[in-house]
Design a protein around this motif. Structure first.
Motif, PDB file in Angstrom:
ATOM      1  N   LEU A  34       0.857  -1.182   0.000  1.00 54.78           N
ATOM      2  CA  LEU A  34       0.000   0.000   0.000  1.00 54.78           C
ATOM      3  C   LEU A  34       0.894   1.232   0.000  1.00 54.78           C
ATOM      4  N   VAL A  35       0.486   2.257  -0.773  1.00 53.79           N
ATOM      5  CA  VAL A  35       1.171   3.545  -0.776  1.00 53.79           C
ATOM      6  C   VAL A  35       0.208   4.588  -0.208  1.00 53.79           C
ATOM      7  N   VAL A  36       0.648   5.262   0.849  1.00 48.54           N
ATOM      8  CA  VAL A  36      -0.160   6.289   1.512  1.00 48.54           C
ATOM      9  C   VAL A  36       0.445   7.643   1.171  1.00 48.54           C
ATOM     10  N   VAL A  37      -0.367   8.515   0.584  1.00 52.02           N
ATOM     11  CA  VAL A  37       0.099   9.840   0.144  1.00 52.02           C
ATOM     12  C   VAL A  37      -0.558  10.884   1.038  1.00 52.02           C
ATOM     13  N   GLY A  38       0.273  11.580   1.814  1.00 49.04           N
ATOM     14  CA  GLY A  38      -0.252  12.393   2.906  1.00 49.04           C
ATOM     15  C   GLY A  38      -0.490  13.853   2.613  1.00 49.04           C
ATOM     16  N   GLY A  39      -0.993  14.199   1.444  1.00 52.86           N
ATOM     17  CA  GLY A  39      -1.409  15.578   1.199  1.00 52.86           C
ATOM     18  C   GLY A  39      -0.338  16.458   0.588  1.00 52.86           C
ATOM     19  N   ASP A  40      -0.756  17.674   0.204  1.00 58.53           N
ATOM     20  CA  ASP A  40       0.059  18.592  -0.591  1.00 58.53           C
ATOM     21  C   ASP A  40       0.577  17.887  -1.833  1.00 58.53           C
ATOM     22  N   LEU A  41      -0.358  17.250  -2.542  1.00 59.12           N
ATOM     23  CA  LEU A  41      -0.010  16.671  -3.834  1.00 59.12           C
ATOM     24  C   LEU A  41       0.372  17.769  -4.813  1.00 59.12           C
ATOM     25  N   THR A  42      -0.170  18.976  -4.636  1.00 63.01           N
ATOM     26  CA  THR A  42       0.088  20.094  -5.533  1.00 63.01           C
ATOM     27  C   THR A  42       0.643  21.277  -4.747  1.00 63.01           C
ATOM     28  N   THR A  98     -11.421  11.070   3.249  1.00 64.18           N
ATOM     29  CA  THR A  98     -10.961  10.303   4.414  1.00 64.18           C
ATOM     30  C   THR A  98     -11.064   8.802   4.138  1.00 64.18           C
ATOM     31  N   PRO A  99     -10.345   8.299   3.146  1.00 64.44           N
ATOM     32  CA  PRO A  99     -10.443   6.867   2.819  1.00 64.44           C
ATOM     33  C   PRO A  99      -9.849   5.998   3.919  1.00 64.44           C
ATOM     34  N   VAL A 100     -10.235   4.731   3.891  1.00 61.23           N
ATOM     35  CA  VAL A 100      -9.675   3.720   4.786  1.00 61.23           C
ATOM     36  C   VAL A 100      -9.062   2.629   3.918  1.00 61.23           C
ATOM     37  N   GLY A 101      -7.798   2.304   4.185  1.00 60.93           N
ATOM     38  CA  GLY A 101      -7.113   1.266   3.418  1.00 60.93           C
ATOM     39  C   GLY A 101      -6.749   0.093   4.302  1.00 60.93           C
ATOM     40  N   VAL A 106      -2.948  -4.752   8.669  1.00 62.23           N
ATOM     41  CA  VAL A 106      -2.735  -3.330   8.927  1.00 62.23           C
ATOM     42  C   VAL A 106      -3.889  -2.529   8.345  1.00 62.23           C
ATOM     43  N   ARG A 107      -4.456  -1.663   9.156  1.00 59.88           N
ATOM     44  CA  ARG A 107      -5.533  -0.782   8.710  1.00 59.88           C
ATOM     45  C   ARG A 107      -5.040   0.655   8.768  1.00 59.88           C
ATOM     46  N   VAL A 108      -5.280   1.420   7.697  1.00 52.95           N
ATOM     47  CA  VAL A 108      -4.864   2.817   7.615  1.00 52.95           C
ATOM     48  C   VAL A 108      -6.105   3.686   7.463  1.00 52.95           C
ATOM     49  N   MET A 109      -6.284   4.626   8.396  1.00 52.95           N
ATOM     50  CA  MET A 109      -7.428   5.532   8.390  1.00 52.95           C
ATOM     51  C   MET A 109      -6.949   6.949   8.088  1.00 52.95           C
ATOM     52  N   ALA A 110      -7.441   7.528   7.000  1.00 53.65           N
ATOM     53  CA  ALA A 110      -7.047   8.884   6.626  1.00 53.65           C
ATOM     54  C   ALA A 110      -7.903   9.910   7.352  1.00 53.65           C
ATOM     55  N   ASP A 137      -8.966  -1.754  14.517  1.00 54.28           N
ATOM     56  CA  ASP A 137      -8.992  -3.209  14.570  1.00 54.28           C
ATOM     57  C   ASP A 137      -8.323  -3.651  15.878  1.00 54.28           C
ATOM     58  N   PRO A 138      -9.048  -4.295  16.773  1.00 60.23           N
ATOM     59  CA  PRO A 138      -8.474  -4.617  18.088  1.00 60.23           C
ATOM     60  C   PRO A 138      -7.335  -5.628  18.048  1.00 60.23           C
ATOM     61  N   ILE A 139      -7.179  -6.363  16.943  1.00 64.15           N
ATOM     62  CA  ILE A 139      -6.120  -7.374  16.899  1.00 64.15           C
ATOM     63  C   ILE A 139      -5.072  -7.085  15.819  1.00 64.15           C
ATOM     64  N   GLY A 140      -5.209  -5.982  15.108  1.00 59.92           N
ATOM     65  CA  GLY A 140      -4.255  -5.649  14.052  1.00 59.92           C
ATOM     66  C   GLY A 140      -3.448  -4.414  14.394  1.00 59.92           C
ATOM     67  N   THR A 141      -2.750  -3.914  13.394  1.00 60.22           N
ATOM     68  CA  THR A 141      -2.005  -2.665  13.521  1.00 60.22           C
ATOM     69  C   THR A 141      -2.834  -1.548  12.911  1.00 60.22           C
ATOM     70  N   ASN A 142      -3.011  -0.469  13.659  1.00 63.78           N
ATOM     71  CA  ASN A 142      -3.869   0.641  13.249  1.00 63.78           C
ATOM     72  C   ASN A 142      -3.036   1.896  13.037  1.00 63.78           C
ATOM     73  N   ILE A 143      -3.177   2.462  11.839  1.00 67.53           N
ATOM     74  CA  ILE A 143      -2.419   3.649  11.454  1.00 67.53           C
ATOM     75  C   ILE A 143      -3.396   4.771  11.110  1.00 67.53           C
ATOM     76  N   ALA A 144      -3.173   5.948  11.682  1.00 65.39           N
ATOM     77  CA  ALA A 144      -3.884   7.144  11.263  1.00 65.39           C
ATOM     78  C   ALA A 144      -2.943   7.961  10.386  1.00 65.39           C
ATOM     79  N   ALA A 145      -3.450   8.460   9.258  1.00 59.75           N
ATOM     80  CA  ALA A 145      -2.627   9.224   8.321  1.00 59.75           C
ATOM     81  C   ALA A 145      -3.312  10.552   8.027  1.00 59.75           C
TER      82      ALA A 145
END
Length: 263
Positions: A34-42, A98-101, A106-110, A137-145
């Motif tokens: 997964l590729v997470v792109v954290g803003g200021d694309l432009t 605010t997508p979720v991947g 691993v869960r990523v919450m934008a 996710d109580p049993i996984g890895t949770n990432i906020a981006a």
């Protein structure tokens, strides 16, 4: 093991064109899940810049999720900025700000921290913290981006995003273990961990991937290799006068003890 690339602050329209191909080649070679792109694309949210960013993302083979930054709203169009600030972004990058991947366990919450009414300072909107907590996710890895950091070091002279401290505390208590951010064009991981303020959250503040501002000193991005409670972090850097990325700097982290430690 799950591999996640974190890119942020691409700034198409004020970017290093010579580094576009090396960046794409390095990402492809890493084979992320997964590729997470954290803003200021432009750089200024202009239609042509948004199209450049879209064309860049379309060349990444891995799944991509992104969120806007403060530079992705129209700076010079006050009407659009007031009434439909994210219309151009939504048109090219999808309706959700605010997508979720998910990749492996691993869960990523934008989080959309861009505030159209404040040029630099971000904000965490009402309901955003609860929304992220609801996806934990109580049993996984949770990432906020998100684009704006939730904690800043004393050397930073920019105002912290509104409700950032509340968001970080509540998400840490709910089981968010990693926060990815950008905005400052400065790398910070170990110094934030050393403050001891949020030991159960590894905050990874990544520098700019492509911006041409010479004072940034280098372009860079992060690779996270996550396996259970262990995280291997690679910092891939290209000095401003270079035309390629150097071998990465590597750090090993673990939360097996209940808090994050560099090992």
């Amino acid at each position: 093991m799950t591999r996640i690339v974190h890119l942020t602050d691409l700034h198409f329209g004020f970017h290093r064109q010579a580094m576009v191909e090396p960046l794409l080649e390095r990402i492809d070679a890493l084979r992320p899940d997964l590729v997470v792109v954290g803003g200021d694309l432009t750089h200024r949210g202009l239609p042509g810049q948004l199209a450049q960013a879209r064309a860049f993302l379309d060349r990444i083979a891995a799944p991509v999720m992104c969120m806007p930054g403060n530079h992705d709203v129209p700076l010079w169009n006050p009407v659009a900025r007031t009434f439909w600030p994210f219309a151009g972004y939504r048109r090219l990058f999808g309706p959700s700000l605010t997508p979720v991947g998910r990749a492996g366990d691993v869960r990523v919450m934008a989080i959309n921290s861009a505030d159209p009414y404040s040029w630099q300072r971000g904000k965490i909107r009402a309901g955003e913290i609860s929304r992220v907590i609801g996806h934990v996710d109580p049993i996984g890895t949770n990432i906020a981006a998100l684009h704006h950091p939730l904690q800043q070091l004393p050397r930073v002279d920019k105002a912290l995003a509104r409700r950032a401290t509340e968001a970080l505390s509540r998400m840490e208590a709910a089981g968010v273990q990693v926060v990815l951010s950008g905005h400052l064009h400065r790398w910070a991981v170990d110094e934030l961990l050393a403050t001891g303020r949020h030991p159960r959250v590894l905050q990874i503040q990544t520098g700019t991937a492509l911006c041409a501002r010479l004072t940034d000193r280098q372009n860079e991005f992060a690779l996270l290799d996550i396996e259970g409670a262990d995280l291997r972090l690679e910092r891939h850097m290209a000095p401003m006068q270079a035309m390629a990325f150097d071998p990465p700097q590597v750090g090993q982290y673990s939360r097996a003890s209940g808090v994050w430690r560099r090992v």
